[in-house]
Write a protein that holds these residues in place. Structure first.
Motif, short mmCIF file in Angstrom:
data_model
loop_
_atom_site.label_atom_id
_atom_site.label_comp_id
_atom_site.label_asym_id
_atom_site.label_seq_id
_atom_site.Cartn_x
_atom_site.Cartn_y
_atom_site.Cartn_z
N VAL A 110 2.12 -7.07 -5.52
CA VAL A 110 2.66 -5.86 -4.90
C VAL A 110 1.92 -5.66 -3.59
O VAL A 110 0.69 -5.68 -3.55
N ASP A 111 2.66 -5.45 -2.53
CA ASP A 111 2.05 -5.24 -1.23
C ASP A 111 1.98 -3.75 -0.94
O ASP A 111 2.99 -3.10 -0.73
N TYR A 112 0.76 -3.19 -0.99
CA TYR A 112 0.58 -1.77 -0.70
C TYR A 112 0.32 -1.54 0.78
O TYR A 112 0.06 -0.43 1.19
N GLY A 113 0.36 -2.59 1.56
CA GLY A 113 0.44 -2.49 2.99
C GLY A 113 -0.75 -2.00 3.77
O GLY A 113 -0.61 -1.06 4.53
N ASP A 114 -1.92 -2.61 3.62
CA ASP A 114 -3.04 -2.26 4.49
C ASP A 114 -2.64 -2.58 5.93
O ASP A 114 -2.24 -3.69 6.23
N ASP A 115 -2.76 -1.61 6.79
CA ASP A 115 -2.48 -1.79 8.21
C ASP A 115 -3.77 -2.31 8.85
O ASP A 115 -4.84 -1.73 8.66
N PRO A 116 -3.71 -3.40 9.60
CA PRO A 116 -4.93 -3.91 10.26
C PRO A 116 -5.63 -2.85 11.10
O PRO A 116 -6.85 -2.88 11.26
N ALA A 117 -4.90 -1.87 11.60
CA ALA A 117 -5.50 -0.80 12.40
C ALA A 117 -6.39 0.10 11.55
O ALA A 117 -7.24 0.81 12.07
N ASP A 118 -6.20 0.06 10.23
CA ASP A 118 -6.99 0.88 9.30
C ASP A 118 -8.18 0.13 8.72
O ASP A 118 -8.76 0.58 7.73
N GLU A 151 -0.57 5.03 4.89
CA GLU A 151 -0.15 6.38 5.26
C GLU A 151 -0.93 7.46 4.53
O GLU A 151 -0.37 8.42 4.01
N GLY A 152 -2.24 7.28 4.44
CA GLY A 152 -3.11 8.28 3.83
C GLY A 152 -3.22 8.21 2.32
O GLY A 152 -3.94 8.99 1.71
N VAL A 153 -2.52 7.26 1.70
CA VAL A 153 -2.53 7.13 0.24
C VAL A 153 -3.34 5.89 -0.16
O VAL A 153 -3.07 4.79 0.34
N VAL A 154 -4.30 6.09 -1.07
CA VAL A 154 -5.09 4.99 -1.62
C VAL A 154 -4.48 4.61 -2.97
O VAL A 154 -4.24 5.48 -3.81
N LEU A 180 -13.15 10.53 -2.29
CA LEU A 180 -12.66 9.79 -1.12
C LEU A 180 -12.28 10.73 0.02
O LEU A 180 -12.57 10.45 1.18
N LYS A 181 -11.63 11.85 -0.30
CA LYS A 181 -11.25 12.81 0.75
C LYS A 181 -12.49 13.37 1.45
O LYS A 181 -12.48 13.60 2.66
N PRO A 185 -11.93 11.32 5.68
CA PRO A 185 -10.93 12.36 5.95
C PRO A 185 -9.49 11.85 6.10
O PRO A 185 -8.55 12.60 5.90
N GLU A 186 -9.33 10.58 6.37
CA GLU A 186 -7.99 10.01 6.51
C GLU A 186 -7.26 9.88 5.18
O GLU A 186 -6.05 9.68 5.14
N VAL A 187 -8.00 10.00 4.08
CA VAL A 187 -7.39 9.91 2.74
C VAL A 187 -6.75 11.24 2.40
O VAL A 187 -7.40 12.29 2.43
#
Length: 193
Positions: A110-118, A151-154, A180-181, A185-187
């Motif tokens: 399953v690809d939960y999509g880590d963005d390289p910018a993150d 998008e802010g979801v872990v 984590l929050k 803060p991005e979480v």
């Protein structure tokens, strides 16, 4: 040899401590008899009939039984299997099973999509999970692994005693999500993967 037993927050799971290292690094979970074929010990535990899950941790083995099953008749059988295994110093995995991937459980299923910018955010999240969350969860006979951040979801995968535990949602939302929050803060949210 004496094997200690501890209860976990999940009434279906007991944690067995053989007093020695079970796995030098990482964890390994078996959720079916087919997956357990990679390990003679897990295979023998599943053969008892009421076992639905086995998790190897650093110094413990968490065993989960089916709903409606009772630990009273099963616990001595599990202890006997564990005792025989550790006294004989039997291998934990078959040679073919050491690298066995459980269908549906590979990290890339399953690809939960880590963005390289993150990347920096992801590194902070992984560090917190490794240093603060996993040790606490292991104390309860479980494990938790990072699966992604988007998008802010872990997204986290709960294993062993944590999988199916009545308090697992509270652990995710009230414990891990708040931690984590606080530090990242991005979480915005934590979800089970």
């Amino acid at each position: 040899m004496f094997i200690e037993t501890e209860t976990t927050p999940n009434p279906a799971t007991l944690k067995f401590l053989p007093g020695e290292i079970v796995m030098a690094s990482g964890t390994r979970e078996f959720t079916s008899p087919e997956a357990a074929a990679a390990s003679p010990l897990a295979e023998a535990l599943f053969a008892l009939g009421d076992v639905t899950g086995v998790l190897y941790g650093r110094d413990f083995i968490a065993v989960t039984i089916a709903p409606g099953s009772e630990w009273a008749p099963l616990k001595p059988q599990v202890l006997a299997l564990l005792l025989d295994h550790f006294v004989a110093q039997a291998p934990l995995f078959t040679s073919a099973g050491a690298d066995f991937v459980v269908p549906g459980e590979a990290d890339d299923d399953v690809d939960y999509g880590d963005d390289p910018a993150d990347a920096d955010i992801v590194e902070q999240i992984k560090d917190l999970i490794e240093t603060r969350v996993r040790p606490a969860v292991a104390n309860d006979g479980g494990d938790i692994t990072y699966r992604g951040f988007r998008e802010g979801v872990v997204y986290l995968k709960m294993q062993g005693a944590c999988s199916g535990c009545p308090s697992s949602t509270a652990t995710l939302k009230n414990g891990i999500e708040q931690l984590l929050k606080h530090y990242v803060p991005e979480v915005n949210e934590v979800r089970a993967a």
